[in-house]
Write an enzyme that holds these catalytic residues in place. Sequence first.
Site, PDB file in Angstrom:
ATOM      1  N   ARG A 240      45.959 -52.203  -6.416  1.00 56.42           N
ATOM      2  CA  ARG A 240      45.648 -50.838  -5.981  1.00 56.42           C
ATOM      3  C   ARG A 240      45.329 -49.953  -7.187  1.00 56.42           C
ATOM      4  O   ARG A 240      46.082 -49.907  -8.148  1.00 56.42           O
ATOM      5  CB  ARG A 240      46.835 -50.257  -5.210  1.00 56.42           C
ATOM      6  N   SER A 241      44.201 -49.275  -7.120  1.00 57.59           N
ATOM      7  CA  SER A 241      43.885 -48.294  -8.174  1.00 57.59           C
ATOM      8  C   SER A 241      43.986 -46.889  -7.587  1.00 57.59           C
ATOM      9  O   SER A 241      44.984 -46.217  -7.753  1.00 57.59           O
ATOM     10  CB  SER A 241      42.505 -48.569  -8.766  1.00 57.59           C
ATOM     11  N   GLY A 242      42.945 -46.450  -6.839  1.00 60.64           N
ATOM     12  CA  GLY A 242      43.027 -45.125  -6.220  1.00 60.64           C
ATOM     13  C   GLY A 242      43.630 -45.168  -4.823  1.00 60.64           C
ATOM     14  O   GLY A 242      44.006 -44.140  -4.265  1.00 60.64           O
ATOM     15  N   GLY A 243      43.672 -46.357  -4.203  1.00 54.06           N
ATOM     16  CA  GLY A 243      44.262 -46.501  -2.872  1.00 54.06           C
ATOM     17  C   GLY A 243      43.388 -45.987  -1.738  1.00 54.06           C
ATOM     18  O   GLY A 243      43.867 -45.776  -0.630  1.00 54.06           O
TER      19      GLY A 243
ATOM     20  N   ASP B 106      40.993 -47.527  -0.121  1.00 53.26           N
ATOM     21  CA  ASP B 106      40.478 -48.548   0.789  1.00 53.26           C
ATOM     22  C   ASP B 106      40.639 -48.085   2.245  1.00 53.26           C
ATOM     23  O   ASP B 106      41.740 -47.752   2.683  1.00 53.26           O
ATOM     24  CB  ASP B 106      41.248 -49.857   0.569  1.00 53.26           C
TER      25      ASP B 106
ATOM     26  N   GLY C  68      39.052 -48.697 -10.592  1.00 60.52           N
ATOM     27  CA  GLY C  68      39.240 -50.123 -10.319  1.00 60.52           C
ATOM     28  C   GLY C  68      38.549 -50.572  -9.048  1.00 60.52           C
ATOM     29  O   GLY C  68      37.721 -51.489  -9.059  1.00 60.52           O
TER      30      GLY C  68
ATOM     31  N   HIS D 105      36.670 -48.494  -6.820  1.00 60.53           N
ATOM     32  CA  HIS D 105      35.395 -47.817  -6.558  1.00 60.53           C
ATOM     33  C   HIS D 105      34.238 -48.502  -7.293  1.00 60.53           C
ATOM     34  O   HIS D 105      33.190 -48.790  -6.699  1.00 60.53           O
ATOM     35  CB  HIS D 105      35.519 -46.360  -6.989  1.00 60.53           C
TER      36      HIS D 105
ATOM     37  N   TYR E 190      32.710 -49.022   1.979  1.00 58.24           N
ATOM     38  CA  TYR E 190      33.159 -48.408   3.223  1.00 58.24           C
ATOM     39  C   TYR E 190      33.835 -49.496   4.045  1.00 58.24           C
ATOM     40  O   TYR E 190      33.365 -49.896   5.106  1.00 58.24           O
ATOM     41  CB  TYR E 190      32.000 -47.752   3.984  1.00 58.24           C
TER      42      TYR E 190
HETATM   43  C1  LIG Z   1      37.363 -39.688   0.892  1.00 56.82           C
HETATM   44  C2  LIG Z   1      36.551 -40.876   0.411  1.00 56.82           C
HETATM   45  C3  LIG Z   1      35.334 -40.651  -0.197  1.00 56.82           C
HETATM   46  C4  LIG Z   1      34.575 -41.713  -0.679  1.00 56.82           C
HETATM   47  N1  LIG Z   1      33.394 -41.452  -1.297  1.00 56.82           N
HETATM   48  C5  LIG Z   1      32.701 -42.482  -1.823  1.00 56.82           C
HETATM   49  C6  LIG Z   1      31.501 -42.253  -2.547  1.00 56.82           C
HETATM   50  O1  LIG Z   1      31.073 -41.102  -2.727  1.00 56.82           O
HETATM   51  N2  LIG Z   1      30.838 -43.311  -3.047  1.00 56.82           N
HETATM   52  C7  LIG Z   1      31.309 -44.586  -2.870  1.00 56.82           C
HETATM   53  O2  LIG Z   1      30.690 -45.528  -3.374  1.00 56.82           O
HETATM   54  N3  LIG Z   1      32.420 -44.825  -2.176  1.00 56.82           N
HETATM   55  C8  LIG Z   1      33.132 -43.811  -1.657  1.00 56.82           C
HETATM   56  N4  LIG Z   1      34.273 -44.075  -0.982  1.00 56.82           N
HETATM   57  C9  LIG Z   1      34.724 -45.456  -0.827  1.00 56.82           C
HETATM   58  C10 LIG Z   1      35.437 -45.927  -2.078  1.00 56.82           C
HETATM   59  O3  LIG Z   1      34.486 -46.230  -3.081  1.00 56.82           O
HETATM   60  C11 LIG Z   1      36.233 -47.185  -1.771  1.00 56.82           C
HETATM   61  O4  LIG Z   1      37.233 -46.860  -0.835  1.00 56.82           O
HETATM   62  C12 LIG Z   1      36.840 -47.780  -3.020  1.00 56.82           C
HETATM   63  O5  LIG Z   1      37.210 -49.108  -2.753  1.00 56.82           O
HETATM   64  C13 LIG Z   1      38.044 -47.003  -3.485  1.00 56.82           C
HETATM   65  O6  LIG Z   1      38.554 -47.503  -4.683  1.00 56.82           O
HETATM   66  P1  LIG Z   1      40.072 -47.191  -5.027  1.00 56.82           P
HETATM   67  O7  LIG Z   1      40.399 -47.815  -6.336  1.00 56.82           O
HETATM   68  O8  LIG Z   1      40.321 -45.735  -4.863  1.00 56.82           O
HETATM   69  O9  LIG Z   1      40.808 -47.906  -3.811  1.00 56.82           O
HETATM   70  P2  LIG Z   1      41.889 -49.075  -3.690  1.00 56.82           P
HETATM   71  O10 LIG Z   1      42.357 -48.962  -2.278  1.00 56.82           O
HETATM   72  O11 LIG Z   1      42.887 -49.001  -4.767  1.00 56.82           O
HETATM   73  O12 LIG Z   1      41.035 -50.385  -3.876  1.00 56.82           O
HETATM   74  C14 LIG Z   1      39.964 -50.747  -3.035  1.00 56.82           C
HETATM   75  C15 LIG Z   1      39.681 -52.237  -3.155  1.00 56.82           C
HETATM   76  O13 LIG Z   1      39.465 -52.591  -4.510  1.00 56.82           O
HETATM   77  C16 LIG Z   1      40.491 -53.481  -4.976  1.00 56.82           C
HETATM   78  N5  LIG Z   1      40.895 -53.048  -6.315  1.00 56.82           N
HETATM   79  C17 LIG Z   1      41.425 -51.854  -6.659  1.00 56.82           C
HETATM   80  N6  LIG Z   1      41.671 -51.802  -7.959  1.00 56.82           N
HETATM   81  C18 LIG Z   1      41.284 -52.987  -8.478  1.00 56.82           C
HETATM   82  C19 LIG Z   1      41.311 -53.530  -9.780  1.00 56.82           C
HETATM   83  N7  LIG Z   1      41.804 -52.834 -10.810  1.00 56.82           N
HETATM   84  N8  LIG Z   1      40.870 -54.797  -9.967  1.00 56.82           N
HETATM   85  C20 LIG Z   1      40.403 -55.516  -8.921  1.00 56.82           C
HETATM   86  N9  LIG Z   1      40.342 -55.052  -7.661  1.00 56.82           N
HETATM   87  C21 LIG Z   1      40.790 -53.792  -7.434  1.00 56.82           C
HETATM   88  C22 LIG Z   1      41.604 -53.329  -3.974  1.00 56.82           C
HETATM   89  O14 LIG Z   1      42.451 -54.461  -3.952  1.00 56.82           O
HETATM   90  C23 LIG Z   1      40.841 -53.118  -2.700  1.00 56.82           C
HETATM   91  O15 LIG Z   1      40.326 -54.338  -2.231  1.00 56.82           O
HETATM   92  C24 LIG Z   1      35.039 -43.025  -0.494  1.00 56.82           C
HETATM   93  C25 LIG Z   1      36.260 -43.242   0.132  1.00 56.82           C
HETATM   94  C26 LIG Z   1      37.018 -42.185   0.578  1.00 56.82           C
HETATM   95  C27 LIG Z   1      38.334 -42.448   1.246  1.00 56.82           C
END
Ligand SMILES: Cc1cc2nc3c(=O)[nH]c(=O)nc-3n(C[C@H](O)[C@H](O)[C@H](O)COP(=O)(O)OP(=O)(O)OC[C@H]3O[C@@H](n4cnc5c(N)ncnc54)[C@H](O)[C@@H]3O)c2cc1C
Length: 523
Positions: free
Chosen positions: A104-107, A109, A176, A178, A465
């Site tokens: 989990r990085s930003g959470g 998903d 991570g 995104h 998404y």
């Molecule tokens: C409000 C909102 C707005 C958004 N806007 C955009 C946007 O403008 N553009 C866009 O492209 N997307 C957008 N998204 C989607 C977003 O890019 C994805 O949800 C992305 O996966 C989030 O990354 P995270 O690290 O925050 O999430 P996480 O839930 O931490 O991770 C998402 C996925 O990546 C994996 N992961 C996380 N960290 C790592 C790591 N360090 N190494 C390997 N795998 C990892 C996780 O296991 C999971 O499978 C948006 C989502 C939300 C909720």
Amino acid sequence: MGWFSFFLASLTIVLSVSQANSHYQPPNTKQFLACFETYLSSNESVITPGNASYTSLLNLHIHNKRFKTQNTPKPVAIVLVRSESHVQATVRCARSNGIQVRIRSGGHDYEGLSYVSDVPFVIVDMFPLSIVNVDVGTGNAYVQAGATVGQIYYEIAQQSKVHAFPAGVCLSLGAGGHFSGGGYGNLMRKYGLSVDNIIDANMVDANGTFLNRKSMGEDVFWAIRGGGGASFGVITSWTIKLVPVPPQVTVFKVKKSVKADATGVVYRWQEVAPKLDRDLFIRVEPEVVNGTVIVSFIGQYLGPVERLIPLVNGVFPELALNRSDCTVMPWVNSTLFWADFPIGTPIQALLPTSREPPTIYSKGKSDYVKTPIPKEGIKKIWDFMTKYNNIWMQWNPYGGRMGEISPSATPFPHRAGNLFLIQYFVFWKEDGPEAYNRFMNYSRSFYEFMTPFVSRSPREAFLNYRDIDVGAKHASNSTSLKDASLYGTKFFKENFDRLVKVKTMIDPDNFFTYEQSIPPNSG
Ligand SMILES: Cc1cc2nc3c(=O)[nH]c(=O)nc-3n(C[C@H](O)[C@H](O)[C@H](O)COP(=O)(O)OP(=O)(O)OC[C@H]3O[C@@H](n4cnc5c(N)ncnc54)[C@H](O)[C@@H]3O)c2cc1C
Ligand SMILES: *[C@@H]1O[C@H](CO)[C@@H](O)[C@H](O)[C@H]1NC(C)=O
Ligand SMILES: *[C@@H]1O[C@H](CO)[C@@H](O)[C@H](O)[C@H]1NC(C)=O
Ligand SMILES: *[C@@H]1O[C@H](CO)[C@@H](O)[C@H](O)[C@H]1NC(C)=O
Ligand SMILES: *[C@@H]1O[C@H](CO)[C@@H](O)[C@H](O)[C@H]1NC(C)=O
Ligand SMILES: *[C@@H]1O[C@H](CO)[C@@H](O)[C@H](O)[C@H]1NC(C)=O
Ligand SMILES: *[C@@H]1O[C@H](CO)[C@@H](O)[C@H](O)[C@H]1NC(C)=O
Ligand SMILES: *[C@@H]1O[C@H](CO)[C@@H](O)[C@H](O)[C@H]1NC(C)=O
Ligand SMILES: *[C@@H]1O[C@H](CO)[C@@H](O)[C@H](O)[C@H]1NC(C)=O
């Protein structure tokens, strides 16, 4: 099997696993902890359910109430990653003790896959690993996986007013997840995706080995830039290439109601927006307000307002863009504008803040559109939207740089030939199964209804998404290559086969696995 019975069936599996563990090794939590302590001579980064901070740390990066219920399976431990060695110890000790790792990085998903599993699991929580080092001399930045995009924008602006990075709009997205899922934002038509501007990465593989671009090799480096990181390893940092922007950019927001011919303007937008000057990005955001559809046209021009107005009025007079709709500001301020902060907000708002717990349940989906939707179709879409007040959409224009990058350059295949990407977002506040079923059904029915207007064979979807329904004809079980190809070809098209090859090379035992991961070819 209908969706409701599918949901019940999944729920039954989840409950039986978390309560009885009938099919799985019991979590060897004690051995895991002892192993971790042996590696690092300390266990203070490991938070177990007995710790008073366990629940608040778990909830800190849950953004969707659907995955914050009593029945949601919980990790046997949360590892607060403060150095790469924490990741290495977690991977080695989890693997040797039959415990799954969720990263989990930003959470953010949409399906909670970074912090929920139906087998015993630990979360590697990357948020404490969040250094951002910007070097305008080389034009690069070193970004750790737990950094948020808001933090990256902020740190860039501390060094330069004319550098930027193409990434998402929501400021709390983690680098991570995104970036490894593609990463797009309003600089997409000019510079492509985040992954098109990444030049190095560090990752811990299933053996606990710490790798960089050179030691992981070009195939793995290709796979983690859009194939989803979590199938291949734990990404600990990226090196990104900054892009140039002018000292001032122009942003605007124009709202049209259906009475003011939103339908006609959206129809026209489909033809115009993907062909516009690539310095100009205009997103369409239809939402339901008081039972009627209001469409926002939100735009950004990498140049002065004096050039923007004649440019838009020349090719898209239907929008009737007025000088008074526009604001000129440095690029870094525009990232706050896009995140819906009032104009004039100090840029400190880009930095992570302590967050309120999630107040809404939500379900996201995506589609690609390759031919304009007829006006009649758009009207029907508005009708479907107004069945409930609980939906908004984002239509993001492609074209420009997006159409020039080869679909096989990265695992992200949706390049030339796409007019725009649709994001669907259904949300609700009511607790309980009745509301849950009603809104999940609404989201799925809407998606079915959209079938004639969107891509087919395959019906493409955007990995970031996250949507567990994509390709999930039978079960959420990614161990079979055949089942995985159902979602794999929609997210990655022809690139799916290469992703399987890379997976087979880097993680042949399928240690890094989740509901929509890339399986190895074990045949
Ligand atoms: C409000 C909102 C707005 C958004 N806007 C955009 C946007 O403008 N553009 C866009 O492209 N997307 C957008 N998204 C989607 C977003 O890019 C994805 O949800 C992305 O996966 C989030 O990354 P995270 O690290 O925050 O999430 P996480 O839930 O931490 O991770 C998402 C996925 O990546 C994996 N992961 C996380 N960290 C790592 C790591 N360090 N190494 C390997 N795998 C990892 C996780 O296991 C999971 O499978 C948006 C989502 C939300 C909720
Ligand atoms: C960490 O180690 C100490 C000393 O061995 C032990 O008492 C404690 O229970 C361990 N903490 C956890 C969370 O296992
Ligand atoms: C909880 O975790 C923190 C951080 O590792 C530690 O300082 C504290 O002692 C732990 N508390 C308990 C009750 O285990
Ligand atoms: C929606 O309706 C409410 C209640 O009638 C009203 O207060 C509000 O201003 C309306 N919103 C818009 C955008 O028209
Ligand atoms: C632009 O807006 C101003 C102020 O609202 C208005 O006076 C003017 O007529 C508008 N111009 C056009 C071309 O619509
Ligand atoms: C841009 O950010 C600066 C620094 O925080 C702030 O002082 C200024 O008001 C902002 N400008 C606009 C137009 O938002
Ligand atoms: C949604 O519910 C309706 C009415 O119960 C049903 O006919 C339909 O098949 C459901 N749609 C989906 C996608 O589950
Ligand atoms: C997943 O699929 C494999 C192979 O088809 C099967 O053996 C296993 O039982 C399935 N697991 C679950 C949880 O459905
Ligand atoms: C992991 O370790 C095993 C056993 O030492 C080795 O065979 C394998 O090649 C390693 N995998 C990778 C990807 O380096």
